[in-house]
Design a protein around this motif. Structure first.
Motif, short mmCIF file in Angstrom:
data_model
loop_
_atom_site.label_atom_id
_atom_site.label_comp_id
_atom_site.label_asym_id
_atom_site.label_seq_id
_atom_site.Cartn_x
_atom_site.Cartn_y
_atom_site.Cartn_z
N MET A 145 0.82 -1.22 0.00
CA MET A 145 0.00 0.00 0.00
C MET A 145 0.85 1.26 0.00
O MET A 145 0.38 2.34 -0.36
CB MET A 145 -0.93 0.01 1.21
CG MET A 145 -2.10 -0.95 1.11
SD MET A 145 -3.31 -0.70 2.44
CE MET A 145 -2.47 -1.47 3.83
N GLY A 184 -6.24 6.14 -5.00
CA GLY A 184 -6.97 5.84 -3.78
C GLY A 184 -7.70 4.51 -3.88
O GLY A 184 -7.74 3.73 -2.92
N VAL A 185 -8.28 4.22 -5.05
CA VAL A 185 -8.95 2.94 -5.28
C VAL A 185 -7.92 1.81 -5.24
O VAL A 185 -8.15 0.75 -4.64
CB VAL A 185 -9.69 2.96 -6.63
CG1 VAL A 185 -10.23 1.57 -6.97
CG2 VAL A 185 -10.83 3.97 -6.59
N TRP A 186 -6.79 2.01 -5.89
CA TRP A 186 -5.71 1.03 -5.89
C TRP A 186 -5.29 0.69 -4.46
O TRP A 186 -5.17 -0.47 -4.08
CB TRP A 186 -4.54 1.58 -6.70
CG TRP A 186 -3.36 0.67 -6.87
CD1 TRP A 186 -3.32 -0.68 -6.67
CD2 TRP A 186 -2.05 1.06 -7.28
NE1 TRP A 186 -2.06 -1.16 -6.93
CE2 TRP A 186 -1.26 -0.12 -7.31
CE3 TRP A 186 -1.47 2.28 -7.63
CZ2 TRP A 186 0.08 -0.10 -7.67
CZ3 TRP A 186 -0.13 2.30 -8.01
CH2 TRP A 186 0.64 1.12 -8.02
N LEU A 187 -5.10 1.73 -3.65
CA LEU A 187 -4.69 1.53 -2.25
C LEU A 187 -5.74 0.74 -1.48
O LEU A 187 -5.40 -0.15 -0.69
CB LEU A 187 -4.44 2.89 -1.60
CG LEU A 187 -3.82 2.89 -0.20
CD1 LEU A 187 -2.99 4.16 0.01
CD2 LEU A 187 -4.88 2.82 0.89
N ALA A 188 -7.02 1.03 -1.71
CA ALA A 188 -8.08 0.35 -0.97
C ALA A 188 -8.22 -1.12 -1.37
O ALA A 188 -8.53 -1.98 -0.54
CB ALA A 188 -9.41 1.08 -1.19
N VAL A 189 -8.00 -1.42 -2.64
CA VAL A 189 -8.17 -2.79 -3.12
C VAL A 189 -7.05 -3.70 -2.62
O VAL A 189 -7.28 -4.90 -2.38
CB VAL A 189 -8.24 -2.81 -4.67
CG1 VAL A 189 -8.19 -4.24 -5.20
CG2 VAL A 189 -9.51 -2.13 -5.14
N TRP A 197 -7.82 -5.49 0.72
CA TRP A 197 -9.00 -6.35 0.53
C TRP A 197 -8.64 -7.61 -0.26
O TRP A 197 -8.97 -8.73 0.15
CB TRP A 197 -10.10 -5.57 -0.21
CG TRP A 197 -11.21 -6.47 -0.67
CD1 TRP A 197 -12.22 -6.97 0.08
CD2 TRP A 197 -11.39 -6.99 -2.00
NE1 TRP A 197 -13.05 -7.77 -0.69
CE2 TRP A 197 -12.56 -7.80 -1.96
CE3 TRP A 197 -10.70 -6.83 -3.20
CZ2 TRP A 197 -13.02 -8.47 -3.10
CZ3 TRP A 197 -11.16 -7.50 -4.34
CH2 TRP A 197 -12.31 -8.30 -4.27
#
Length: 436
Positions: A166, A293-298, A301
């Motif tokens: 991340m 931001g989407v990359w970091l969140a995925v 998960w």
């Protein structure tokens, strides 16, 4: 009462330790990748006219991305040297050295005179400092991932190993925010004159913070067991090549696709969309920021999902999605439609996260503890050279030669297909080994 509370406190401390180590790995890695990414953004925007003014704008951009690629050539050297001492001396000390190395080079670039001041020495020094940056980041990844993975509970290796992963989109987000703030509030002349130096010089504050954090963490039990049993290898790098050359090649191949797409996403698209399509620089920086931001969140998960369902399924879905995104990315960007551009970047970010998160634990589980730093680093950094190391330069050269993005699309599709094949092999034939 004291006797009853003491074990409870000790147990709580042990439970918190993996999270503390993983968080420290994330923060330190984000700082290092911030340093690395601001170079790529500067290469796309200002290094051409400032350090290569005697050539055409297109050739200047190509030369800028060529210096960008130099850092990747140094990354295996950093991985080999720091991997050697990381397997023999300790992971933590190498993380401190890598952070200092990166900080020195980044601040040096911020202070560097341009071609107008010192002539040909300007690009020479720029390349030298970029090479030093590459050594620092080459030694960083293996140590940060292993500290997180080796401290993690057995069934949460990928989740905790995702924290340093991340750090990559985290560093990119910080870099984008800094560049977006500067380009929004400064004129083009002011940014070209002095504004571009600010992100590099600001690194000094973050490096100090990162050092304080990294000095608070301890070595993992797995590495301490290696030291106590005196099972260190005299030359871990040689042992890896002799015993695990297949794992090295497959892991390098598995990483080429995600790394190539990632660096097109993080660096070249800014140059292409503004220079070729004439789109707003701030628009692309904003879209990249949102997608990061989407990359970091995925990443966490997908990594937690791979802990529950297995690495193979998550990595195969992510790798297949990357092939589709590689084929669709430039056709959607070329529409110059803001909604389609954002859609392309968001979809790419999702599948990058699905691959990039679990791959850290996968690579670390392929090797025994006494050679793990060297083995994981070597495969990762070889893949980085053949992936992101050449991707922006190849993309620039392809467009300059063909005046079309179609060859770039074919190139990205080919490397992501290669990685998909390597992921299938490495997860089917070898599978993730549990730490020895």
């Amino acid at each position: 009462m004291t006797i009853e509370r003491s074990p409870s406190k000790t147990a709580a401390q042990k439970q918190m330790r993996p999270l503390r180590v993983a968080t420290a790995s994330f923060i330190g890695t984000a700082i290092e990748w911030y340093d690395y990414f601001i170079y790529g953004m500067a290469a796309a925007i200002v290094f051409g006219p400032l350090f290569f003014p005697s050539v055409s704008p297109a050739a200047g951009t190509l030369a800028s991305f060529a210096t960008y690629s130099v850092g990747f050539l140094a990354r295996p050297l950093g991985g080999i040297v720091m991997g050697h001492f990381g397997d023999r001396v300790g992971r933590r000390s190498m993380l401190v050295i890598s952070l200092l190395t990166m900080g020195f080079a980044t601040i040096g670039i911020g202070l560097l005179p341009t071609y107008d001041s010192i002539g040909v020495w300007a690009p020479i020094l720029l390349v030298t400092l970029r090479f030093i940056q590459g050594i620092g980041v080459g030694g960083e990844w293996g140590g940060a991932v292993l500290m997180a993975v080796e401290h993690a509970p057995e069934r949460k290796k990928a989740f905790y190993g995702s924290f340093p992963q991340m750090g990559v989109p985290g560093g990119l987000i910080i870099a984008n925010l800094v560049f977006l703030g500067l380009t929004t509030n400064l004129s083009d002349e002011a940014f070209l004159d002095w504004g571009w130096r600010v992100p590099f010089l600001a690194s000094a504050v973050m490096v100090i913070a990162g050092l304080v954090i990294r000095l608070t963490i301890s070595e993992s039990k797995e590495f301490e067991a290696v030291k106590e049993s005196s099972t260190e290898h005299r030359m871990p790098f040689i042992s890896v090549l002799r015993e695990h050359w297949r794992e090295v090649l497959l892991s390098a191949g598995a990483f080429i696709g995600i790394n190539a797409v990632g660096y097109i996403f993080m660096s070249y698209l800014l140059s292409y969309s503004t220079g070729v399509l004439g789109l707003s620089r701030n628009l692309i920086l904003t879209f990249t920021l949102v997608a990061s931001g989407v990359w970091l969140a995925v990443i966490p998960w997908a990594s937690a999902l791979s802990d529950r369902r297995g690495r193979r399924g998550v990595l195969l879905v992510g790798s297949t999605g990357l092939v589709v995104c590689a084929a669709a990315l430039f056709p959607l960007i070329n529409t110059a439609d803001s909604a389609l551009i954002l859609l392309a970047l968001l979809a790419t970010a999702v599948f990058m996260g699905m691959v990039y998160g679990p791959i850290a634990a996968l690579f670390s589980e392929l090797y025994r503890a006494e050679i793990r730093y060297s083995g994981a680093s070597l495969g990762y950094q070889l893949g980085s050279i053949l992936g992101g190391g050449i991707a922006p330069t190849v993309a620039t050269a392809l467009y300059n030669n063909w005046a079309s993005s179609t060859p770039i699309t074919l190139y990205l599709t080919a490397v992501t297909l290669l990685s998909l094949g390597c992921v299938r092999l490495i997860t089917r034939e070898r599978g993730p080994r549990r730490p020895a």
